[in-house]
Design an enzyme around this catalytic site. Sequence first.
Site, PDB file in Angstrom:
ATOM      1  N   HIS A 262     -38.709 -24.274  19.218  1.00 47.95           N
ATOM      2  CA  HIS A 262     -37.444 -24.766  18.674  1.00 47.95           C
ATOM      3  C   HIS A 262     -37.405 -24.777  17.151  1.00 47.95           C
ATOM      4  O   HIS A 262     -36.327 -24.952  16.567  1.00 47.95           O
ATOM      5  CB  HIS A 262     -37.205 -26.180  19.221  1.00 47.95           C
ATOM      6  CG  HIS A 262     -35.832 -26.716  18.994  1.00 47.95           C
ATOM      7  ND1 HIS A 262     -35.577 -27.766  18.138  1.00 47.95           N
ATOM      8  CD2 HIS A 262     -34.627 -26.360  19.516  1.00 47.95           C
ATOM      9  CE1 HIS A 262     -34.276 -28.032  18.139  1.00 47.95           C
ATOM     10  NE2 HIS A 262     -33.677 -27.196  18.967  1.00 47.95           N
TER      11      HIS A 262
ATOM     12  N   HIS B   2     -25.548 -31.237  11.865  1.00 43.18           N
ATOM     13  CA  HIS B   2     -26.669 -30.806  12.703  1.00 43.18           C
ATOM     14  C   HIS B   2     -28.007 -30.976  11.997  1.00 43.18           C
ATOM     15  O   HIS B   2     -29.064 -30.799  12.592  1.00 43.18           O
ATOM     16  CB  HIS B   2     -26.458 -29.339  13.100  1.00 43.18           C
ATOM     17  CG  HIS B   2     -27.410 -28.833  14.132  1.00 43.18           C
ATOM     18  ND1 HIS B   2     -28.384 -27.894  13.843  1.00 43.18           N
ATOM     19  CD2 HIS B   2     -27.561 -29.131  15.443  1.00 43.18           C
ATOM     20  CE1 HIS B   2     -29.074 -27.628  14.941  1.00 43.18           C
ATOM     21  NE2 HIS B   2     -28.595 -28.359  15.920  1.00 43.18           N
TER      22      HIS B   2
ATOM     23  N   ARG C 203     -36.627 -16.997  19.929  1.00 43.02           N
ATOM     24  CA  ARG C 203     -36.737 -17.463  21.313  1.00 43.02           C
ATOM     25  C   ARG C 203     -35.619 -16.902  22.183  1.00 43.02           C
ATOM     26  O   ARG C 203     -35.851 -16.465  23.296  1.00 43.02           O
ATOM     27  CB  ARG C 203     -36.675 -18.983  21.368  1.00 43.02           C
ATOM     28  CG  ARG C 203     -36.901 -19.527  22.792  1.00 43.02           C
ATOM     29  CD  ARG C 203     -36.674 -21.015  22.892  1.00 43.02           C
ATOM     30  NE  ARG C 203     -35.286 -21.351  23.147  1.00 43.02           N
ATOM     31  CZ  ARG C 203     -34.565 -22.200  22.429  1.00 43.02           C
ATOM     32  NH1 ARG C 203     -35.111 -22.786  21.380  1.00 43.02           N
ATOM     33  NH2 ARG C 203     -33.317 -22.453  22.722  1.00 43.02           N
TER      34      ARG C 203
ATOM     35  N   ASN D 153     -29.501 -23.156  32.577  1.00 41.95           N
ATOM     36  CA  ASN D 153     -29.109 -22.276  31.479  1.00 41.95           C
ATOM     37  C   ASN D 153     -27.876 -21.453  31.837  1.00 41.95           C
ATOM     38  O   ASN D 153     -26.938 -21.321  31.041  1.00 41.95           O
ATOM     39  CB  ASN D 153     -30.253 -21.329  31.122  1.00 41.95           C
ATOM     40  CG  ASN D 153     -31.388 -22.010  30.396  1.00 41.95           C
ATOM     41  OD1 ASN D 153     -31.262 -23.150  29.938  1.00 41.95           O
ATOM     42  ND2 ASN D 153     -32.515 -21.329  30.279  1.00 41.95           N
TER      43      ASN D 153
ATOM     44  N   ARG E 198     -28.735 -35.645  18.782  1.00 41.99           N
ATOM     45  CA  ARG E 198     -28.978 -35.992  20.180  1.00 41.99           C
ATOM     46  C   ARG E 198     -30.162 -36.948  20.198  1.00 41.99           C
ATOM     47  O   ARG E 198     -31.152 -36.724  19.520  1.00 41.99           O
ATOM     48  CB  ARG E 198     -29.349 -34.771  21.021  1.00 41.99           C
ATOM     49  CG  ARG E 198     -28.331 -33.652  21.058  1.00 41.99           C
ATOM     50  CD  ARG E 198     -28.842 -32.530  21.962  1.00 41.99           C
ATOM     51  NE  ARG E 198     -28.145 -31.279  21.752  1.00 41.99           N
ATOM     52  CZ  ARG E 198     -27.053 -30.916  22.403  1.00 41.99           C
ATOM     53  NH1 ARG E 198     -26.528 -31.728  23.288  1.00 41.99           N
ATOM     54  NH2 ARG E 198     -26.471 -29.751  22.164  1.00 41.99           N
TER      55      ARG E 198
END
Length: 756
Positions: A656, A499, A628, A101, A439
Amino acid sequence: MVDADAAHAFPAPQAGTVTGDVSISSSSPAAASELRARAANGRFVRTAHHDGADPSALPSDRFLDREISWLQFNERVLQLAADSSVPLLERARFLSIFSSNLDEFFMVRAAGLKRRIATGIAVRSPSGLEPREVLEQISRVAHELSAMQTRIFDDSVRPALVDEGISIVRWSEVEAPEQERLGDLFSHEIYPVLTPLAVDPAHPFPYISGLSLNLAVILINPKTGKEHFARIKMPPSLPRFLKVRRASASVTEDLFEAQFVPLEDVIAAHLDQLFPGMEVHEHYSFRVTRNEDLEVEEDDAENLLAALEKELTRRRFGPPVRLEVEEDLDDHVMELLTRELGVTEDEVYRLPAPLDLRGLDEIADIDRTDLHFPPFVARTNPDLAPEESSKAANLIERIAHQDVLLQHPYDSFSTSVQAFLEQAAADPQVLAIKQTLYRTSGDSPIVDALIDAAEAGKQVLAVVEIKARFDEQNNIEWARKLEHAGVHVVYGIVGLKTHCKLALVVRQEPDGLARYCHVGTGNYNPKTARLYEDVGLLTSDPVVGQDLTRLFNQLSGLAPRSKFKRLLVAPRSIRDGLLDRIDKQIHRQVQHGDGRIAFKVNSLVDEATIDALYRASIAGVRVDIWVRGICALRPGVEGLSDNIRVHCVLGRFLEHSRIFLFGTGDGREAWFGSADLMHRNLDRRVEAMVRIVEPRHVEQLFDLVARGMSGDYGHWSLDGAGRWTRVHQAPDGTPLPDIQEALIAMHAQRRRKARR
């Protein structure tokens, strides 16, 4: 009850590690009264697009800094690594995640800010900080967090691993027979791929690639006594830690215990083979982080792949933004590195060896079930479960009769979304499949299904976002694979990342064409679907089918004025759609006293949305935010956000999903989709949110968010000063349960009930 020790587990100098303590100018009674009066009289003015509310009506210091908020998120990851109640190898994994991260933060956020400062285009942040002030805070906090990671690893995780027979040792601690074996390994598998680079008048200082681990070697020529510098790059193809086979270990010990030595130690022990005739005087490890964000001109979409491939090559040569070195690095070597790399003192991080703790992920994969989270196997959603265990359910038939709400990873991705697309690809009645891909894994069964469909003569459209950060090369490869199979591959709309997570199947049926749809919050990636918490909808609703048809036409062709009925689509309608619904809850509160708003997001940064939530709170609307990562909103500030709570949940799964809930009783609305509340999502991406209409599904989403905000489960809570406090004990001191473990149990019970 808040565990006092946990609340201050990571104290920072002067009131908090990663807080920006600021007095809120609206917190005086007079100011609070004025704000409430404005709300009651409708004197907050919505502007046409971004400004949510008249800025003069709200305090200027109402936003937390987004960069510091992100670093706070990574601090929470560290707190999990420090928590002895978390399984030991998972704690090691959280240390690895922290490192990954932080790498990405420097490569993108810190590097981007530094670039904007250098080009003179950086502006004061919404939090009120000048660009250089933000960069200074980033440096201070990142140094503190790096030191914390070191302490957690050295003082807690590493000794606990040793107690379990798992150790990371230095070369001098390796037994002589094993040193000999590793020496053979070096000669046959490591030495041939090493490229030692000297620095002298004939050899300029070598280019140091981003995130590579390197050895700086000081050599002495025994004939002249002259000192020389050389650099050796650790081959990325080799493991970060090499497993040591101990001759003295029994068969049982070898199964349950493990010893590792850092790769750089093995190479350092054999430097004489790399520099024959020279004396090795000193050696140190170091690592450079570079600006690796991409800038691709998209005016000519035909050349997008070529432009992106060219930019990927340039990425390796971005300017340095961080230098990590061993803490005992010699001063003259430090001077050489900083001078040649062009880094400042603030950008240097002195850390104990071993550097680059991303490699702990390899150790976390050790097969010791007693040191991992309890085993978890995703289950088929009851609405899709086969009636006979030996036969797969016909998903098209199931979806034709009812909407199906999915929550991954509790609901299996492979037996729902993946199976839906695979069955569609094999179904002779299916005429077309259209899908967005952001992805996915390199060996994705989703990509294989699209290829199978195209080879079977179906019309297949893949809207591929090849610019998904750090997945660009993989995306280029499977985009070309799709093209070669006859799939129509397009790259969306120039200037916008695609997206949204959408799939559309068109099927010929006796009554005409039918459309089957999937709208989700997560990528079509079977691997991450086992680790990421996401929600999705499978539906044959003609309204959603028409909406997706229009949106895909917009992405693949020219349809700029498409209108949607059950979708909100960015960049045109998500922000305004959310602001309209927030306003409705304000009016509901004024008229009936029961306004209600609840969001579950990864990040909350968009100022217009935050201002609207402040207005709702001032009017008395109860607002719950489950976030988050980044949160720029200050909750619990008198007169401004008294009615807003912000919680965070971190655990074995990465939260998510993005869920947006409004209202109470029969007037409830539930939406979810791909967009976080950030400028990039709302202004520079194609995002899609779908309204959930099935009452039982609306109930499930409201129940999910209510659980997360209930305080009955372990969580972190944010206060108005920007401090995050971990809350993981009940009033009697007993540990609060983990919400993800509770959801595992709940979904298992739901599946058992469906079988009866």
